[in-house]
Scaffold this active site. Structure first.
Site, PDB file in Angstrom:
ATOM      1  N   GLY A   1       0.829  -1.195   0.000  1.00  0.00           N
ATOM      2  CA  GLY A   1       0.000   0.000   0.000  1.00  0.00           C
ATOM      3  C   GLY A   1       0.864   1.246   0.000  1.00  0.00           C
ATOM      4  O   GLY A   1       2.068   1.197  -0.281  1.00  0.00           O
TER       5      GLY A   1
ATOM      6  N   CYS B   1       1.666   5.861  13.758  1.00  0.00           N
ATOM      7  CA  CYS B   1       2.105   7.189  13.314  1.00  0.00           C
ATOM      8  C   CYS B   1       1.919   8.208  14.433  1.00  0.00           C
ATOM      9  O   CYS B   1       2.797   9.045  14.687  1.00  0.00           O
ATOM     10  CB  CYS B   1       1.353   7.608  12.063  1.00  0.00           C
ATOM     11  SG  CYS B   1      -0.448   7.647  12.237  1.00  0.00           S
TER      12      CYS B   1
ATOM     13  N   ASN C   1       2.102  11.249   8.278  1.00  0.00           N
ATOM     14  CA  ASN C   1       1.856  10.084   9.126  1.00  0.00           C
ATOM     15  C   ASN C   1       2.614   8.862   8.630  1.00  0.00           C
ATOM     16  O   ASN C   1       3.179   8.097   9.427  1.00  0.00           O
ATOM     17  CB  ASN C   1       0.358   9.776   9.205  1.00  0.00           C
ATOM     18  CG  ASN C   1      -0.308   9.670   7.846  1.00  0.00           C
ATOM     19  OD1 ASN C   1      -0.142  10.532   6.988  1.00  0.00           O
ATOM     20  ND2 ASN C   1      -1.083   8.614   7.645  1.00  0.00           N
TER      21      ASN C   1
END
Length: 308
Positions: free
Chosen positions: A26, A139, A279
């Site tokens: 991803g 994050c 993040n």
């Protein structure tokens, strides 16, 4: 105990290259592969996903990395690697770890699984020591832990609230599936590294257009807080984080009565991410730093995975 003194030399000029594999393709996996590709101490030998048509696999191929849509099975068949990065989901990592553990590989977990040893580089240090599973928390954890740790070391903090906001288009399926785990893992890290038991964690996924840059707001109860003293502590902590995540900055820091509010923003420094995806940038930067330190560890025995 803070081991931040080691951060200045965390990326030695000459190291023996460590072979690595990445599981997960991803947005976080793409940026991770990009950062690994730029690192002189890391050699990406395999990128494993599940979707053969994924943009992440295509990007890895463009960098010359071997790729597979066979996921963890391909990593196990091709092992050993010096380092395996798991950028999937908390549930998947819990399945992956029992399979990877017998191999003796360093596993760097970028999910909020709470399986491995928690690492926030400027607080715990970057060396993996004897841990074989290193967890990057979340994050929000990477953004907040350095500051809450510094605050609690200097002031009598009685309450902490950490509110992080990420843009919707960089909050992928795994992030949305991991919301409960995110809150639990981040809260555990904040309590562990601050010593404060009264903690609240919130994650907002913002659909705003233009997308919102990643922010973490920390609210702290600090009796008789002195604004100048608080700001000095926060600025020192932020400067240390910028040694590996240069887009990390303090946007605001206020103290009124016993309420301290700190606003942190992270701008991505990435070849593949938009600037607002801080993040993903901060957790990947921390993960790569851990791997680079491991690669430079004296006496490390190299392993060999599939050829690139």
């Amino acid at each position: 105990m803070s081991l931040t003194a080691g951060l200045t030399d965390a990326r030695p000029d000459t190291v023996e290259t460590a072979t690595v594999a990445v599981i997960g393709t991803g947005a976080i996996g793409r940026d991770l592969v990009s950062k690994i590709d730029r690192s002189p101490g890391l050699d990406c030998r395999l990128v494993a996903g599940r979707n053969p048509e994924s943009a992440g696999l295509r990007y890895a191929e463009s960098l010359g990395c071997a790729t597979t849509a066979a996921g963890i099975d391909a990593v196990l068949a091709a092992s050993p690697f010096d380092v395996v990065f798991d950028a999937t989901s908390a549930a998947s990592h819990r399945d992956h770890w029992p399979l990877l553990e017998p191999l003796g590989t360093l596993v760097i977990d970028l999910t909020p699984s709470k399986v491995g040893q928690m690492v926030a580089p400027t607080v715990t240090g970057v060396a993996a020591e004897d841990a074989r599973n290193v967890n990057l928390i979340s994050c929000g954890g990477q953004a907040s832990v350095p500051v809450v740790h510094a605050l609690a070391a200097r002031f009598p903090v009685t309450y902490l609230e950490v509110v992080s906001t990420v843009a919707s288009d960089v909050a992928g399926r795994a992030t949305r599936l991991n919301l409960d785990e995110y809150v639990t893992a981040t809260g555990h890290a904040v309590t562990t590294f601050s010593g404060v038991s009264d903690v609240k964690i919130i994650l907002n996924i913002s659909p705003a257009v233009p997308p919102a840059t990643f922010r973490t707001v920390i609210h702290a109860r600090v009796p008789d807080a002195d604004a100048a003293a608080v700001r000095a502590v926060v600025d020192r902590a932020a400067e240390q984080v910028r040694s590996f995540a240069p887009g990390y900055e303090v946007v605001a820091c206020t103290a009124a009565d016993d309420l301290v509010t700190i606003v942190l923003k992270v701008t991505a420094c990435s070849d593949v991410l938009p600037p607002y995806a801080g993040n993903l940038d901060i957790i990947n930067a921390a993960a790569v730093l851990v791997a680079e330190q491991y690669a430079a560890r004296p006496g490390r025995v190299s392993r060999t995975g599939v050829s690139s």
